[in-house]
Design a protein around this motif. Sequence first.
Motif, PDB file in Angstrom:
ATOM      1  N   LEU A 317       0.827  -1.211   0.000  1.00 19.91           N
ATOM      2  CA  LEU A 317       0.000   0.000   0.000  1.00 19.91           C
ATOM      3  C   LEU A 317       0.859   1.258   0.000  1.00 19.91           C
ATOM      4  N   ARG A 318       2.034   1.165   0.591  1.00 22.83           N
ATOM      5  CA  ARG A 318       2.924   2.326   0.671  1.00 22.83           C
ATOM      6  C   ARG A 318       3.860   2.435  -0.523  1.00 22.83           C
ATOM      7  N   GLY A 319       3.640   1.582  -1.534  1.00 22.50           N
ATOM      8  CA  GLY A 319       4.378   1.735  -2.783  1.00 22.50           C
ATOM      9  C   GLY A 319       5.588   0.854  -2.957  1.00 22.50           C
ATOM     10  N   ASN A 320       5.875  -0.021  -1.995  1.00 21.99           N
ATOM     11  CA  ASN A 320       7.017  -0.927  -2.119  1.00 21.99           C
ATOM     12  C   ASN A 320       6.514  -2.260  -2.657  1.00 21.99           C
ATOM     13  N   ASN A 321       6.758  -2.521  -3.949  1.00 21.50           N
ATOM     14  CA  ASN A 321       6.272  -3.741  -4.581  1.00 21.50           C
ATOM     15  C   ASN A 321       7.305  -4.858  -4.602  1.00 21.50           C
TER      16      ASN A 321
END
Length: 324
Positions: A317-321
């Motif tokens: 959700l915080r952008g770390n894929n």
Amino acid sequence: MNHLDVVRLLGLDAPVRTEGGGHEHVIPEDCELLLQAVQKGVIAGSVLLGRAALPVRSLEHFTEDAAPRIEDMEASLRTREQELPLPFFPNPGGMVPWGRTARDGVLLWDTTDQNTANWTTVLAERDFQVWLDLPFSASEFITRALLGRPEGVPAFETYEEYESNTFWNVADDMRQTATTLANPHIGAVEEILTVVRSVGIPGVRQYAEELLDRAVNESFDVLPEDYLTVMREFPGGVIAGVRVFPVAGDTAASPVLRWLDEDRLFLQWGEVEGRATGWLTTKGAPQDWRIACIEPNGSALTCLEDQTFATFLRRRLRGNNSLF
């Protein structure tokens, strides 16, 4: 549940079915009958039906007003390097928008089945990070929203009534959501649940609880607490590009929480980028289970030793894929 349940709960006269109107071939007949019976407005403080000239003659015409919103969805997911859960119409089996939510979410049909009577609902929240797969027709979705609405929320409001009444409660809830998510010390479970709750549709949590209770009673005695807490409110779908299977359901129709091996060493709860995603259960206590991913061809397994179910989804959700 069908359109007659909706009109009964709204206190309306049942719409008259027109013979030979082509209802079954363009959009589901129950939705077209609802559009005939229900005036413009807000149902259960949360659902707004799309509007179209009746009878609906083509999906192109039915979806044209939603085209800008669809473009926003696609652009947002490309920016986050996330894939759509399903393609959009006019691709074969593509999702077709049929309504929206009071919190700027989008209601769509999964049109994989060629029979429009079998189209089910996909609900995307306003930032397109949470997608709910719901095995409901439009009528059943609205019926559940009506039956699950909090005390004091009207069954139906015109736009003018909504803007002078329920809108202010919705606005307060949205401000509270933003405040909660802005807290730098928010826990992983609370962050996920806050985003899930931002969908703002009555009845969703009740359905999620039904699935979880069935799974716990029938199949799984013990599961990680963070997973249980989230899945008590999330019935399955996609969170930040990660497909999270329902905990129970018809496995012939869609995958559910399941063991991948006879020795019960890998419990799969979802998929990400084609990889089976779940827990390695070699450590006996569920609170010690950690996230692992199996390559699509089964050639390799990656274990994220520091990630639980909730922390893994929060990281996404915080952008770390990253899967490492």
